[in-house]
Design an enzyme around this catalytic site. Structure first.
Site, PDB file in Angstrom:
ATOM      1  N   ALA A 351       0.871  -1.316  -0.093  1.00  8.90           N
ATOM      2  CA  ALA A 351      -0.090  -0.208  -0.116  1.00  8.90           C
ATOM      3  C   ALA A 351       0.997   1.039   0.078  1.00  8.90           C
ATOM      4  O   ALA A 351       0.916   2.100  -0.928  1.00  8.90           O
ATOM      5  CB  ALA A 351      -0.997  -0.063   1.219  1.00  8.90           C
ATOM      6  N   CYS A 352       1.505   1.423   1.135  1.00 14.82           N
ATOM      7  CA  CYS A 352       2.598   2.552   1.231  1.00 14.82           C
ATOM      8  C   CYS A 352       4.120   1.833   1.457  1.00 14.82           C
ATOM      9  O   CYS A 352       4.408   0.973   2.047  1.00 14.82           O
ATOM     10  CB  CYS A 352       2.327   3.296   2.338  1.00 14.82           C
ATOM     11  SG  CYS A 352       0.822   4.257   2.114  1.00 14.82           S
ATOM     12  N   ILE A 353       5.095   2.470   0.852  1.00 15.42           N
ATOM     13  CA  ILE A 353       6.384   2.187   1.081  1.00 15.42           C
ATOM     14  C   ILE A 353       7.440   3.233   1.183  1.00 15.42           C
ATOM     15  O   ILE A 353       7.052   4.357   0.768  1.00 15.42           O
ATOM     16  CB  ILE A 353       6.920   1.322  -0.142  1.00 15.42           C
ATOM     17  CG1 ILE A 353       8.316   0.790  -0.066  1.00 15.42           C
ATOM     18  CG2 ILE A 353       6.752   1.937  -1.222  1.00 15.42           C
ATOM     19  CD1 ILE A 353       8.680  -0.263  -1.095  1.00 15.42           C
ATOM     20  N   THR A 355      11.456   4.208   2.623  1.00 16.16           N
ATOM     21  CA  THR A 355      12.547   4.374   3.319  1.00 16.16           C
ATOM     22  C   THR A 355      12.978   5.699   4.106  1.00 16.16           C
ATOM     23  O   THR A 355      12.800   6.784   3.522  1.00 16.16           O
ATOM     24  CB  THR A 355      13.963   4.421   2.210  1.00 16.16           C
ATOM     25  OG1 THR A 355      13.527   3.071   1.344  1.00 16.16           O
ATOM     26  CG2 THR A 355      15.122   4.216   2.915  1.00 16.16           C
ATOM     27  N   GLY A 363      20.134   1.587  -1.366  1.00 19.82           N
ATOM     28  CA  GLY A 363      19.586   0.088  -1.772  1.00 19.82           C
ATOM     29  C   GLY A 363      18.563  -0.449  -0.802  1.00 19.82           C
ATOM     30  O   GLY A 363      18.152  -1.486  -1.088  1.00 19.82           O
ATOM     31  N   TYR A 364      18.068   0.297   0.282  1.00 20.74           N
ATOM     32  CA  TYR A 364      17.224  -0.269   0.995  1.00 20.74           C
ATOM     33  C   TYR A 364      15.899  -0.356   0.333  1.00 20.74           C
ATOM     34  O   TYR A 364      15.245  -1.402   0.819  1.00 20.74           O
ATOM     35  CB  TYR A 364      17.115   0.613   2.292  1.00 20.74           C
ATOM     36  CG  TYR A 364      18.401   0.404   3.182  1.00 20.74           C
ATOM     37  CD1 TYR A 364      18.701  -0.603   3.882  1.00 20.74           C
ATOM     38  CD2 TYR A 364      19.132   1.729   3.222  1.00 20.74           C
ATOM     39  CE1 TYR A 364      19.582  -0.654   4.983  1.00 20.74           C
ATOM     40  CE2 TYR A 364      20.303   1.615   4.128  1.00 20.74           C
ATOM     41  CZ  TYR A 364      20.578   0.311   4.710  1.00 20.74           C
ATOM     42  OH  TYR A 364      21.807   0.103   5.674  1.00 20.74           O
ATOM     43  N   GLU A 386       0.269  -0.409  -4.826  1.00 20.11           N
ATOM     44  CA  GLU A 386      -0.887   0.359  -4.952  1.00 20.11           C
ATOM     45  C   GLU A 386      -0.703   1.545  -5.872  1.00 20.11           C
ATOM     46  O   GLU A 386       0.426   2.044  -5.897  1.00 20.11           O
ATOM     47  CB  GLU A 386      -1.438   0.523  -3.668  1.00 20.11           C
ATOM     48  CG  GLU A 386      -2.797   1.222  -3.665  1.00 20.11           C
ATOM     49  CD  GLU A 386      -3.348   1.321  -2.549  1.00 20.11           C
ATOM     50  OE1 GLU A 386      -3.423   0.276  -1.639  1.00 20.11           O
ATOM     51  OE2 GLU A 386      -3.449   2.583  -1.953  1.00 20.11           O
TER      52      GLU A 386
HETATM   53  N1  ACO Z   1      16.642   9.975  -7.923  1.00 20.25           N
HETATM   54  C1  ACO Z   1      16.897   9.048  -8.907  1.00 20.25           C
HETATM   55  N2  ACO Z   1      16.689   7.722  -8.830  1.00 20.25           N
HETATM   56  C2  ACO Z   1      16.171   7.314  -7.697  1.00 20.25           C
HETATM   57  C3  ACO Z   1      16.070   8.204  -6.593  1.00 20.25           C
HETATM   58  C4  ACO Z   1      16.231   9.788  -6.810  1.00 20.25           C
HETATM   59  N3  ACO Z   1      15.977  10.243  -5.891  1.00 20.25           N
HETATM   60  N4  ACO Z   1      15.415   7.550  -5.715  1.00 20.25           N
HETATM   61  C5  ACO Z   1      15.240   6.030  -5.969  1.00 20.25           C
HETATM   62  N5  ACO Z   1      16.065   6.234  -7.497  1.00 20.25           N
HETATM   63  C6  ACO Z   1      15.944   5.091  -7.968  1.00 20.25           C
HETATM   64  C7  ACO Z   1      17.260   4.479  -8.838  1.00 20.25           C
HETATM   65  O1  ACO Z   1      17.385   3.875  -9.758  1.00 20.25           O
HETATM   66  C8  ACO Z   1      17.856   3.594  -7.457  1.00 20.25           C
HETATM   67  O2  ACO Z   1      18.755   2.624  -7.835  1.00 20.25           O
HETATM   68  P1  ACO Z   1      20.258   3.143  -7.901  1.00 20.25           P
HETATM   69  O3  ACO Z   1      20.578   3.828  -6.631  1.00 20.25           O
HETATM   70  O4  ACO Z   1      20.966   1.851  -8.259  1.00 20.25           O
HETATM   71  O5  ACO Z   1      20.194   3.678  -9.146  1.00 20.25           O
HETATM   72  C9  ACO Z   1      16.418   2.899  -7.410  1.00 20.25           C
HETATM   73  O6  ACO Z   1      15.591   3.551  -7.294  1.00 20.25           O
HETATM   74  C10 ACO Z   1      16.333   2.013  -5.779  1.00 20.25           C
HETATM   75  O7  ACO Z   1      17.028   2.900  -4.780  1.00 20.25           O
HETATM   76  P2  ACO Z   1      16.942   2.731  -3.423  1.00 20.25           P
HETATM   77  O8  ACO Z   1      18.283   3.106  -2.619  1.00 20.25           O
HETATM   78  O9  ACO Z   1      16.783   1.221  -3.422  1.00 20.25           O
HETATM   79  O10 ACO Z   1      15.573   3.264  -2.799  1.00 20.25           O
HETATM   80  P3  ACO Z   1      15.251   4.206  -1.518  1.00 20.25           P
HETATM   81  O11 ACO Z   1      15.883   3.438  -0.268  1.00 20.25           O
HETATM   82  O12 ACO Z   1      15.810   5.405  -1.579  1.00 20.25           O
HETATM   83  O13 ACO Z   1      13.812   4.024  -1.475  1.00 20.25           O
HETATM   84  C11 ACO Z   1      11.807   5.196  -1.807  1.00 20.25           C
HETATM   85  C12 ACO Z   1      13.005   4.390  -2.638  1.00 20.25           C
HETATM   86  C13 ACO Z   1      11.043   3.992  -0.803  1.00 20.25           C
HETATM   87  C14 ACO Z   1      10.603   5.434  -3.118  1.00 20.25           C
HETATM   88  C15 ACO Z   1      12.269   6.425  -1.188  1.00 20.25           C
HETATM   89  O14 ACO Z   1      12.652   7.231  -2.158  1.00 20.25           O
HETATM   90  C16 ACO Z   1      11.135   7.007  -0.309  1.00 20.25           C
HETATM   91  O15 ACO Z   1      10.893   6.512   0.746  1.00 20.25           O
HETATM   92  N6  ACO Z   1      10.506   8.155  -1.087  1.00 20.25           N
HETATM   93  C17 ACO Z   1       9.562   8.837  -0.016  1.00 20.25           C
HETATM   94  C18 ACO Z   1       8.223   8.040   0.050  1.00 20.25           C
HETATM   95  C19 ACO Z   1       7.619   7.565  -1.326  1.00 20.25           C
HETATM   96  O16 ACO Z   1       7.531   8.291  -2.315  1.00 20.25           O
HETATM   97  N7  ACO Z   1       7.165   6.240  -1.572  1.00 20.25           N
HETATM   98  C20 ACO Z   1       6.789   5.829  -2.496  1.00 20.25           C
HETATM   99  C21 ACO Z   1       5.332   5.900  -2.554  1.00 20.25           C
HETATM  100  S1  ACO Z   1       4.519   5.007  -4.006  1.00 20.25           S
HETATM  101  C22 ACO Z   1       3.971   3.647  -2.970  1.00 20.25           C
HETATM  102  O17 ACO Z   1       3.529   4.090  -1.730  1.00 20.25           O
HETATM  103  C23 ACO Z   1       3.373   2.272  -3.421  1.00 20.25           C
END
Ligand code: ACO
Ligand code: ZN
Length: 496
Positions: A351-353, A355, A363-364, A386
């Site tokens: 639903a929500c995700i 980090t 990479g988390y 979602e």
């Molecule tokens: N800019 C560009 N690419 C990005 C970014 C960014 N700021 N953040 C993530 N990515 C991409 C990259 O390709 C990255 O891989 P790479 O570092 O090898 O290039 C890949 O996503 C995965 O990155 P992670 O480090 O594993 O992801 P992270 O721990 O930063 O978490 C998340 C991603 C959960 C979306 C985080 O940014 C976050 O919590 N954001 C705020 C809340 C949010 O928007 N959540 C998603 C809502 S959608 C839903 O809930 C279904």
């Protein structure tokens, strides 16, 4: 506010200019305000008195709403003219959307209203507004192409005898969907990242957009966090310069003294649920929203500060929370989590995700996403997160989907085996739509001699080799100690 939430400061026609003082400047004025050491045009969206003096909430020209901030008097240049709000236009605006000028009243819905806010608002949020380019991307991807293609038998291979010039794009899409794809896929990665900086969040709901970030600073464990968005903490907390959140029980405090007192008493050292996964690096806990209502609500309040387009504060009962932590001798520290409906009619596995910001881009998020799919594999389901996804959510999912699909196909290609979209979906617990859309986005689907085929462009193979060298951490599925929980109808729903 543009369709993407970006600031179009002062786009409501000519304005009267003149000098202002800290006492005469009003909401709606545009002034020169320092941001990162640079003077920037900014609109004042709200004014509040805090213990350290008067603060002004600024929305900066061409910056993401995430970068709106409360600034003290000293950051506003009163030696320059300000642009006064345009009275007529402002009235119109006010009538339309009650734009953000009344933070104290609007930012805190009544307790009753808050209770009503919840998952239902998620669907409201995507109605009737201009879609965000990335929503559009997802939506157009979800709309194009029928089941027939998903079921077509496909051949995997390094395109023997089929150069890029010979590739025919699939022709069975409508011009409208093609135009949409053209529009939505024309972003380069750089453009996407630039858009992340300047464009808005996924919020489509004007009431949400207008909410002003109410908490400016949070002390959380050994980290200081600077929230991105509004979160419905009790209103008195917005008057604090800093709030304190216990990193284990997630209770919140407005002053250091009571927080310190709490820390002496608090015995929790890990999230209040079963540890269902442990490796050398992280642990996962499963927490039932109904059994741990307060903890889960506190988690939602915390995460809302970084999540703009989803709201889930009070009705946590129908959800399970999968919480990832890192261990040290003081306890298990929260890195991130995803929530999951106990029973999702739409087949969603997330639903929500989130980090937490101090752990992002390490990479988390990928581990959280992988974990959600490992659970779906155990359940024997094909799942998807979602919708709508946020900008960061879409980037992360697309990266994850692309890498996994590519790796799987490379394996099939090496073994010279055939592979269908269904095979990919089943192996990865992804929906066939998500598989197809990823293949399309990567331009891996071609129509050749009357057959749909999957090809792996050379460029992608090289890119994948390079990124594999980065040695990303992964979840070891054999360490997951979990069976899909079974709930009675009563325990799935609201508990009051
Ligand atoms: N800019 C560009 N690419 C990005 C970014 C960014 N700021 N953040 C993530 N990515 C991409 C990259 O390709 C990255 O891989 P790479 O570092 O090898 O290039 C890949 O996503 C995965 O990155 P992670 O480090 O594993 O992801 P992270 O721990 O930063 O978490 C998340 C991603 C959960 C979306 C985080 O940014 C976050 O919590 N954001 C705020 C809340 C949010 O928007 N959540 C998603 C809502 S959608 C839903 O809930 C279904
Ligand atoms: Zn505590």
């Amino acid at each position: 506010m543009g369709p993407n939430g970006e600031a179009e400061v002062g786009s409501d026609g000519p304005r009267q200019k003149g000098r202002a003082t800290p006492d005469t400047i009003t909401i709606g004025c545009i002034a020169q305000v320092t941001k990162d050491g640079q003077p920037r045009r900014a609109e004042i969206l709200s004014i509040k008195e805090t213990k350290s003096g008067r603060q002004f909430y600024c929305n900066f020209d061409n910056f993401n709403k995430r970068l709106d901030e409360w600034v003290p008097v000293s950051r506003i240049d009163f030696d320059q003219d300000v642009e006064w709000p345009n009275p007529d236009k402002d009235k119109q605006k006010d009538a339309k959307s009650k734009k953000s000028t009344t933070v104290s009243k609007k930012s805190q819905p009544s307790k009753k209203a808050q209770k009503k806010v919840g998952k239902r608002e998620q669907s409201v949020a995507s109605e009737g507004q201009t879609p965000h380019p990335w929503t559009e991307f997802v939506e157009s991807q979800n709309k194009v192409d029928g089941e027939d293609k998903a079921n077509a038998s496909l051949e995997v291979g390094g395109t023997p005898g089929l150069g890029p010039d010979e590739m025919e794009l699939d022709e069975d899409e409508t011009p409208a969907s093609a135009a949409k794809k053209e529009h939505t896929q024309s972003f380069s990665r750089e453009q996407e990242i630039e858009k992340l900086r300047t464009s808005g969040s996924m919020t489509q709901n004007p009431a949400e957009i207008s909410r002003i970030r109410n908490i400016s600073k949070v002390e959380f464990g050994r980290y200081v966090l600077f929230p991105w968005y509004f979160s419905p903490y009790p209103e008195v907390f917005s008057q604090e310069d800093c709030i304190y959140i216990c990193e284990f029980c997630l209770s919140y405090y407005g002053d250091l003294k009571s927080f310190t007192r709490h820390r002496m008493k608090c015995t929790l050292q890990h999230p209040p649920g079963n540890e269902i996964y442990r490796d050398d690096f992280v642990s996962f806990y499963e927490i039932d929203g109904r059994r741990q209502r307060t903890w889960c609500r506190n988690l939602c309040l915390l995460s809302k500060m970084f999540l703009d387009h989803k709201t889930l504060y009070y009705d946590v009962d129908p959800f399970l929370f999968y919480v990832m932590t890192t261990r040290d001798d003081r306890g298990s520290h929260l890195i991130g989590y995803f929530s999951k409906e106990k029973e999702s009619a739409d087949g969603y596995n997330v639903a929500c995700i989130l980090t937490l910001p101090q752990y992002q881009r390490k990479g988390y998020g990928r581990l959280l996403i992988q974990f959600s799919y490992e659970l779906s594999k155990i359940e024997g389901k094909l799942s998807s997160p979602e919708k709508p996804l946020s900008d960061l959510g879409l980037l992360s999912y697309r990266q994850y989907w692309s890498e996994l699909i590519l790796d799987l196909l490379l394996g099939y290609s090496e073994r010279e085996e055939k592979c269908t979209i269904e095979t990919i979906a089943t192996r990865l617990a992804m929906t066939t739509q998500d598989v197809e859309h990823t293949l399309q986005a990567l331009k891996m689907q071609v129509y050749h001699k009357g057959e749909h085929k999957i090809v792996i462009p050379e460029k992608l193979m090289h890119q994948r080799e390079k990124s594999r060298a980065k040695q990303k951490r992964v979840i070891d599925p054999d360490r997951i100690q979990w069976k899909p929980p079974v709930f009675t109808a009563a325990s799935r729903t609201w508990g009051w």
